[in-house]
Structures are given as C-alpha cells and as structure tokens.
Scaffold this active site. Structure first.
Site, PDB file in Angstrom:
ATOM      1  N   GLU A 166       0.754  -1.373  -0.058  1.00 17.26           N
ATOM      2  CA  GLU A 166       0.213   0.063   0.062  1.00 17.26           C
ATOM      3  C   GLU A 166       0.733   1.268  -0.012  1.00 17.26           C
ATOM      4  OE1 GLU A 166      -3.386  -0.198   2.702  1.00 17.26           O
ATOM      5  OE2 GLU A 166      -4.004  -1.991   2.038  1.00 17.26           O
ATOM      6  N   GLU A 375      -5.584  -8.865   0.489  1.00 12.57           N
ATOM      7  CA  GLU A 375      -5.992  -8.577   1.776  1.00 12.57           C
ATOM      8  C   GLU A 375      -7.658  -8.061   1.384  1.00 12.57           C
ATOM      9  OE1 GLU A 375      -4.519  -5.438   4.236  1.00 12.57           O
ATOM     10  OE2 GLU A 375      -2.454  -5.996   3.840  1.00 12.57           O
TER      11      GLU A 375
HETATM   12  C1  BGP Z   1      -4.366  -2.653   5.306  1.00 12.59           C
HETATM   13  C2  BGP Z   1      -3.120  -2.800   5.871  1.00 12.59           C
HETATM   14  C3  BGP Z   1      -2.918  -3.859   6.841  1.00 12.59           C
HETATM   15  C4  BGP Z   1      -4.405  -4.102   7.719  1.00 12.59           C
HETATM   16  C5  BGP Z   1      -5.467  -3.654   7.266  1.00 12.59           C
HETATM   17  C6  BGP Z   1      -6.828  -3.356   8.091  1.00 12.59           C
HETATM   18  O1  BGP Z   1      -4.439  -1.313   4.812  1.00 12.59           O
HETATM   19  O2  BGP Z   1      -2.098  -3.238   4.633  1.00 12.59           O
HETATM   20  O3  BGP Z   1      -1.671  -3.677   7.475  1.00 12.59           O
HETATM   21  O4  BGP Z   1      -4.093  -3.543   9.024  1.00 12.59           O
HETATM   22  O5  BGP Z   1      -5.212  -2.593   6.402  1.00 12.59           O
HETATM   23  O6  BGP Z   1      -6.534  -1.890   8.669  1.00 12.59           O
HETATM   24  P1  BGP Z   1      -6.859  -1.737   9.929  1.00 12.59           P
HETATM   25  O7  BGP Z   1      -6.040  -2.746  10.738  1.00 12.59           O
HETATM   26  O8  BGP Z   1      -6.629  -0.315  10.314  1.00 12.59           O
HETATM   27  O9  BGP Z   1      -8.327  -2.044  10.400  1.00 12.59           O
END
Ligand code: BGP
Length: 489
Positions: A166, A375
C-alpha cells in the site's frame, strides 16, 4: 451479468490468509531484531497498540502453520521484518533473522502451503530512518541490498514476491503510517518520497527477476473502488479524481513504468519537483511486474467539491463506535460521502461485496495482468462466548458474500490466482490494536493485558478456532463450492 450457476474457481487457485510482520510477530527484541518506525508509532501514538507482543507468532509459528494446514490452506501471505534481517547501519545480515524466516518458510513448504512474501509492510528500520529514511535517495540502495539478501536466502523456495504494501495509502495517509515524520512541507515532500518508493519498487522487481529462478513479483496497492454519488456529470469527474489521487496513479506507474500526463500536469500546476534524476526513468521503465496484488476491503462514494469548498481531512474512526468517520473534502477535486445502499462495520467501513467484483473487472480491463487478493476482511469487536468459543457470524457473512463476488469476477473473465484475506490469526490493527479483530483464529489476549504484562509469558496467547475458521475450511477444501447455504439468487 447473471450466469444461472454458482461461480467456479480455477483448479490451482490458491486459498489462504494474510498477515504482516509487525502486526503478528511480537518478539520485537528477540533474535537480534532492532526497532522499526512503526514500533515507535505503536508505543507513542494511540490508538496504535504496542506491538511488543502482538500475536506472538514469532514463538508460535509452528502451531500457526499447523492450524493453516488443518484449515486446508494452499497459500500464506506474510511480510519480512527488514530490521530482523538487517538490524544495523553496517548492512550486515543477521543469521538469526534469516534462520527464523527459513524455519517459517520450511514449515509452510512442508505443509504444501505456498509462501507469498511482502518485502515491505510499513516497518522501516529505525537505523534507516536515522540515515534519512524515506526522504533520502540512499534508502533505495539500502532497500535493494535488503531485497537481494531476501532473494538470495529464500528465493529457492519462495516464488511469489510483493514489493511495497500500500504505497498509495502510505502517501495518502502519511501522518497515520509514520511516513511524513520530519517533513516540513508534506504537500510537496510526499511526491519526493513517493518517487523514492517507486525506485525501491523498481529495484525489487528487477532484482527478483535477476535472482529468483521462476520468481514473480508485483506491487500491493490498497484498492477502494470509487462510485459517483449520482449520474450528475460533475460527480463522475469527482469519482475519477478520487480514483486518480488515491490509487489509479500508483497502479498506472507500476504497470507502465512512467508517470502519467495527469499527474505530471498536476505537479507542474502546483510547482512540485519530485526529484527525478538521470537514470530514474529508465529504471522505472525496466521494472516489469508479473501480477497485481490487491488489498480491497470496501468501496467509497465521491461527489463534486467546488474549488472554494472548505477543506476537510479524512478522519478515520479510531474507536469502533459507529458514526465517528469524517469523510474528506478536497476542494476542486472531490469529496467522499456515505453510501446509503450498503451496511457499515463498527469502524464505518462500507460492507460492499460487489466491490471485489468491480475492482477485479476494473483492474483486468485496464491492465490485463493476473491478480491475487492479498487483503480483504472484516474488522470487529470480539470476545469469547460463555462456551469459550468465538461465534463470528458477521465475518462468515462478509467472507461468503465477498468471495462469491470474487468468483463472479472470475466468471466475468478476470484472471485471479489467489485469495488471502486479512487475517489468519487476530493481530494488531493499524488503528486499534487487538480491539479490532480480523482473524479466523482468535488470539486470547487484549490490549489491556498486553499493556500490563512485563513479559510474554504472562499472556495466554491461546489460539482458538473461530466459527469462520470451520466455515472457510469447508469452502476452500471444496475449491469454492461449499458455501454453507444456498447462494444462487
Ligand atoms: C491494510 C493494511 C494492513 C491492515 C489492514 C486493516 O491497509 O495493509 O496492515 O492493518 O489494512 O486495517 P486496520 O488494521 O486499520 O483495520
């Protein structure tokens, strides 16, 4: 498009889940690891939760891989900690760091689970930061050295590599992820940093192709499809602007190896010098990616924002109480707004299964490259029930509907090779520590317990299979046929 049958997934489709080193490993000072910038964030900047222990995967990796195998995984996407592998400015390789990842990779391979490795997931070593970090072009050389060490040590068994996680979100939310630290003028500096990240990405791509026999590598953009609020033409242009400034510009750059006219014009208009030097254009052009890895959880809605509108930063929901999110307004470009047609999570993230079908169709139409989901997932407040189990029906519903739409994208002709939702075990959320859980497997620990503990031995860290673990296992063991309910509508 209605097909009259449930989607079919390709025979060799990879099913697994995802994690990142700083969010899952713990063991921050074990095995010679030195701190990363995200550790400092996690200690000082609430509501980041301290990552000292996280899910203690560092000490539980064998048990975790055994659980993946029990679930039926054929892939696992995770990241390497740069400062575990190269802990100091002398650039020397840490044998204990290499040994840890060798053990993890060997364990995966022994269970027929394909490792998919992210080289960089927000955890810049503090020693790199002290030498200028993302603001310094020297970081490109340091990153390339780190990548080469990874390819040399793991490339015999690891064929799927991901460059930077990201990059677009790190630039869009620089303050949130620690990248803007020390910048005097983030409006302009972000583009210099972004250029340095692009050079890092390009070096990783080329080194992978040079060093890893049969190796494939791609970027990991954070993708949020943007729908226009109405059919008003100005809303459509606003949606296109939001798309450009939050994700499309980054993906175009990875795929075409050059900056678009759109962004070059924007930089010129705003007197922005990104620090392009001789050789940069050739390097970017030479780095040909093999696939696009996609992080996609949600969609957004954009509408027209007049040039004299009041600017508003994106204020994310930081506590999981619905209704805290404040949408951004970028005068003259776009404003984001609420979608009345979808449900929202407790963190005000849109629950929009079709966003996966949309995103796959969008990327396939634009770029014609294979894609993998790295993800997608459902963040929720969760605790054990009276029976000691975790009944996460919300996650089952989320995964079922999203995977179904992913399957429909495959029916639509998109080439998708893997689905790795976030996350396998519970792990630290970037915004909410252990309070926002994503896992198929519950980790018996809380932020409060972690903050009070003097050592990891004081914490239970027990692994408990959630209901979603059993549901997902059936689905993936049937290669996407056993949905647990009638799906065809
Ligand atoms: C993505 C990231 C992850 C993860 C996920 C969920 O953008 O790559 O590292 O954390 O988001 O986000 P959050 O943990 O803020 O809910």
């Amino acid at each position: 498009m209605y097909y009259g049958h449930n989607p079919k997934f390709p025979d060799n489709f990879m099913w697994g889940a995802s994690s990142a080193a700083w969010q899952v490993e713990g063991g921050v000072a074990d095995g010679g690891r030195t701190p990363a910038i995200i550790d400092l964030n996690s200690k000082t900047k609430k509501p980041f939760a301290d990552n000292t222990y996280a899910a203690d995967h560092y000490h539980h990796y064998k048990e975790d891989v055994a659980l993946m195998a029990e679930c039926g995984f054929s892939s696992y996407r995770f990241s390497l900690s740069w400062s575990r592998i190269i802990p100091h400015a002398d650039g020397k390789v840490n044998p204990e760091g290499i040994a840890f990842y060798n053990d993890l990779i060997n364990e995966l391979v022994a269970h027929n689970i394909t490792p998919i490795i992210t080289l960089y997931h927000y955890d810049l070593p503090v020693w790199v930061d002290e030498l200028g970090g993302w603001k310094s072009r020297d970081t490109v050389e340091r990153f390339e050295h780190y990548c080469r060490v990874c390819f040399e040590n793991f490339g015999d068994r690891v064929k799927y590599w991901l460059s930077l996680n990201e990059q677009n979100m790190q630039i869009c939310y620089g303050n949130w992820l620690g990248v803007s630290k020390g910048c005097d003028d983030w409006f302009k500096d972000q583009w210099k940093i972004n250029h340095i990240m692009n050079l890092c990405h390009a070096k990783a791509v080329n080194a992978c192709h040079e060093m890893v026999a049969g190796g494939k590598i791609g970027p990991v953009p954070g993708c949020v499809p943007i729908y226009p609020e109405t059919c008003r033409p100005e809303d459509q242009i606003a949606a296109m602007n939001a798309e450009e400034f939050t994700e499309k510009f980054w993906i175009d750059t990875y795929v075409y190896g050059e900056y678009s006219n759109f962004i070059k014009h924007y930089w010129k208009e705003n007197d922005i010098d990104i620090g392009m030097q001789p050789g940069d254009a050739e390097l970017m052009k030479s780095a040909k990616i093999d696939f696009i890895a996609v992080n996609c959880y949600r969609s957004n809605v954009a509408k027209y924002a007049p040039h004299d509108a009041k600017q508003q930063d994106y204020l994310l929901n930081k506590n999981g109480v619905k209704g805290q999110m404040v949408f951004p307004v970028e005068p003259g470009r776009y404003a984001l707004t609420r979608n009345p047609y979808v449900e929202y999570t407790d963190w005000d993230w849109e629950i929009d299964p079709s966003c996966l079908r949309y995103e796959m169709r969008y990327l396939w139409d634009h770029y014609h490259l294979p894609m993998m989901i790295t993800e997608n997932g459902y963040g929720a407040h969760e605790t054990k029930d009276a029976d000691g189990q975790v009944h996460d029906q919300g996650r089952i519903d989320y995964l079922r509907e999203h995977i179904y739409q992913l399957g429909m994208a495959i029916e639509d002709g998109c080439e998708v090779i893997a689905y790795n939702p976030w996350s396998f075990t519970d792990l630290l959320s970037t915004g909410n520590g252990m309070a926002k859980r994503y896992g198929l497997v519950y980790i018996d620990t809380t932020d409060e317990e972690q903050n009070a503990a003097k050592s990891v031995e004081e914490l239970s860290m027990k692994r408990i299979r959630k209901d979603s673990f059993y549901w997902y296992s059936k689905l993936i063991r049937s290669n996407g046929q056993d949905w647990g309910k009638e799906m065809l509508k």
